[in-house]
Design a protein around this motif. Structure first.
Motif, PDB file in Angstrom:
ATOM      1  N   GLU A   1       4.111  19.276  43.101  1.00 20.94           N
ATOM      2  CA  GLU A   1       4.869  18.106  43.525  1.00 20.94           C
ATOM      3  C   GLU A   1       4.007  16.855  43.635  1.00 20.94           C
ATOM      4  O   GLU A   1       4.401  15.774  43.211  1.00 20.94           O
ATOM      5  N   ALA A   2       2.807  16.969  44.194  1.00 24.87           N
ATOM      6  CA  ALA A   2       1.951  15.795  44.363  1.00 24.87           C
ATOM      7  C   ALA A   2       1.579  15.185  43.013  1.00 24.87           C
ATOM      8  O   ALA A   2       1.575  13.960  42.843  1.00 24.87           O
ATOM      9  N   THR A   3       1.279  16.052  42.035  1.00 28.24           N
ATOM     10  CA  THR A   3       0.945  15.568  40.698  1.00 28.24           C
ATOM     11  C   THR A   3       2.157  14.922  40.047  1.00 28.24           C
ATOM     12  O   THR A   3       2.060  13.857  39.417  1.00 28.24           O
TER      13      THR A   3
ATOM     14  N   ASP B   1       8.372   6.164  45.996  1.00 27.99           N
ATOM     15  CA  ASP B   1       7.587   4.966  46.300  1.00 27.99           C
ATOM     16  C   ASP B   1       8.530   3.774  46.483  1.00 27.99           C
ATOM     17  O   ASP B   1       8.867   3.068  45.524  1.00 27.99           O
TER      18      ASP B   1
ATOM     19  N   THR C   1      11.120  17.547  42.794  1.00 23.46           N
ATOM     20  CA  THR C   1       9.858  18.175  43.163  1.00 23.46           C
ATOM     21  C   THR C   1       9.040  18.625  41.965  1.00 23.46           C
ATOM     22  O   THR C   1       7.853  18.835  42.073  1.00 23.46           O
ATOM     23  N   GLU C   2       9.627  18.754  40.807  1.00 26.63           N
ATOM     24  CA  GLU C   2       8.857  19.113  39.629  1.00 26.63           C
ATOM     25  C   GLU C   2       9.580  18.590  38.412  1.00 26.63           C
ATOM     26  O   GLU C   2      10.788  18.414  38.411  1.00 26.63           O
TER      27      GLU C   2
ATOM     28  N   ARG D   1       4.640  13.441  41.469  1.00 29.80           N
ATOM     29  CA  ARG D   1       4.909  12.122  42.050  1.00 29.80           C
ATOM     30  C   ARG D   1       3.946  11.066  41.521  1.00 29.80           C
ATOM     31  O   ARG D   1       4.334   9.930  41.263  1.00 29.80           O
ATOM     32  N   ARG D   2       2.682  11.435  41.364  1.00 28.45           N
ATOM     33  CA  ARG D   2       1.723  10.471  40.812  1.00 28.45           C
ATOM     34  C   ARG D   2       2.071  10.110  39.377  1.00 28.45           C
ATOM     35  O   ARG D   2       1.949   8.952  38.969  1.00 28.45           O
TER      36      ARG D   2
END
Length: 492
Positions: A225-227, A271, A164-165, A229-230
């Protein structure tokens, strides 16, 4: 020089039959093998090694040489035979190395993935002259490759902070990257991918590796988390591209290492379709190295892992690669079935209206035809130059060539399919037509820096000269190719 550096332990003076078998088939003399070992050792900086014919004889008699000799012998025999010849295949033992330097069985955790990508990309940039870093690596094949990759499917432990990070666990995230900054990172990766398709892997490889290394600095910070993952998705795409470019210029161990690291990053990004694409690149490399069984296992792993999430274009690409593996295994019915599945699935593209990632857009109608034609062509060779499979390959390969001729963005693929068409004409015993297509391929190859294209040109014209050495067009083109592209052993 310290001749003892090339020595080792003698285990009961039992002859090493495995090494002896590979040695006899290589056609080398003991002196020639000793000279090649010494040259490779100098490239590695191992100047203490000085091998001679008596030392080679002792290896054949059962002496176990010390590192880096087993790695060097594995590299040399792999180059000679165009397939993975592992240290164990030679009846030799290798010293233990840390996972960061060799091997593919790496920890599946975010922070360690970032650290390994950072370390490996830095080493590649520092030791970037051709073949140098590769000599510290060993290619994995068989269960030692496939089994670790199967862990890609294992769910992450709940509450694992590495999922997550990035970086050490922190109570709050630092100011995040802006959306435009992340967009720029992703668009830069797409630009690198286009350059590779246009110009080959030799021109921009170090730039891609450098961008990947810079990205690991960002990944070592804490992010939402979203950053995160990108960023991991971007790292996976860059690592896959670095692997693909390494494969294209002949740095096979480097390529495999980048592919493995890319798969780890794709898992951190969550992904699965991207992971399946990376596995397909690994599969393609295994076909190139004469390991279709491994290629098939990797493709099946990719298909299973992305069965519910891949777009029709990605699924069609995976079926096409499955056909290539079956063809090289000499299984006609399964090859034909996979070809049909690739064609049928490709026809579904666009029906669901789903947007597609940039990394799969290369798989066009031209690519579909090229892959399927190569499957039939490979079947023809495996079946002893079967005219039946050659006749299946010809119209499909012709269509691929026609489509790529109109595509300025994929010149390397154009060259490879021209060469493929030339090999089909050789199968049909049409040397003049084959020479004409090979000449056209040679002109296109001049626009790209791809050892893979050059190697296929050499092999095709070598086969033409062997079978049709009395044909003037073949003789003339072979001589011109030898002057333009001197023989250059691929760094496996």
């Amino acid at each position: 020089m310290d001749g003892g550096g090339a020595g080792g332990t003698n285990t009961g003076k039992r002859p090493n039959g495995q090494l002896g078998s590979w040695f006899i088939r290589s056609g080398w003399s003991k002196g020639e093998l000793a000279r090649q070992v010494n040259r490779r050792a100098r490239e590695m900086g191992a100047h203490h090694i000085s091998t001679d014919t008596s030392r080679v004889r002792r290896w054949l008699d059962g002496e176990q040489p010390r590192e880096p000799i087993p790695r060097i012998l594995s590299e040399l025999f792999s180059e000679r035979f165009g397939a993975v010849v592992a240290i164990e295949d030679l009846g030799l033992r290798s010293a233990h190395q840390s996972p960061s330097v060799s091997g593919v069985d790496l920890p599946w955790t975010g922070p360690q993935t970032v650290a390994l990508i950072s370390e490996f990309s830095r080493s590649d940039l520092m030791l970037a002259r051709r073949g140098f870093l590769g000599t510290s690596l060993a290619l994995a094949a068989g269960p030692s490759l496939v089994e670790p990759m199967q862990r890609w499917l294992v769910p992450a432990p709940p509450g694992d902070p590495g999922r997550t990070e990035t970086g050490p666990a922190a109570p709050s995230a630092l100011p995040g990257l802006s959306g435009p900054e992340l967009d720029l990172l992703e668009s830069t990766t797409a630009c690198f991918r286009l350059w590779d398709a246009q110009c080959g892997g030799g021109l921009r490889r170090k730039a891609v590796v450098g961008q990947l290394h810079e990205l690991t600095d960002l990944l070592q910070e804490s992010h939402p988390e979203a950053t995160s993952r990108r960023l991991f998705r971007c790292a996976a795409e860059l690592a896959e591209l670095a692997g693909w470019m390494s494969y294209d210029v002949g740095l096979q161990p480097n390529a495999q290492k980048y592919f493995v690291l890319a798969l780890h990053a794709a898992k951190e990004a969550g992904d699965k379709p991207l992971g399946s694409y990376i596995l397909s690149s690994m599969s393609r490399q295994m076909i190139h190295l004469g390991r279709p069984d491994d290629a098939l296992e990797l493709i099946h792993l990719a298909q299973y892992g992305s069965r519910d999430s891949a777009t029709p274009r990605t699924q069609a690409m995976l079926y096409a690669m499955e056909a290539r593996a079956y063809a090289n295994m000499g299984q006609p019915s399964r090859t034909k079935r996979a070809v049909r599945m690739a064609e049928d699935t490709f026809s579904d593209i666009g029906l669901d209206g789903e947007p597609e990632p940039d990394w799969i857009r290369f798989f066009s109608e031209a690519e579909l035809n090229g892959e399927n034609a190569h499957s039939y062509r490979d079947l023809a060779y495996v079946a002893g130059r079967s005219p039946t499979y050659a006749s299946l390959a010809e119209p499909v390969m012709r269509r691929a060539v026609e489509l790529f001729a109109k595509d300025e963005d994929h010149q390397r693929s154009y060259a490879l399919n021209l060469i493929g068409m030339a090999t089909v004409h050789l199968l049909n015993r049409e040397p003049e037509q084959s020479a004409a297509l090979a000449e056209q391929a040679m002109r296109v190859a001049g626009k790209v820096r791809s050892e893979r294209v050059n190697t296929r040109l050499r092999k095709t014209l070598s086969a033409a000269a062997r079978d049709f050495g009395d044909v003037a067009d073949v003789v003339d083109l072979t001589e011109r190719l030898a002057a333009r592209l001197p023989e250059s052993a691929e760094a496996v």
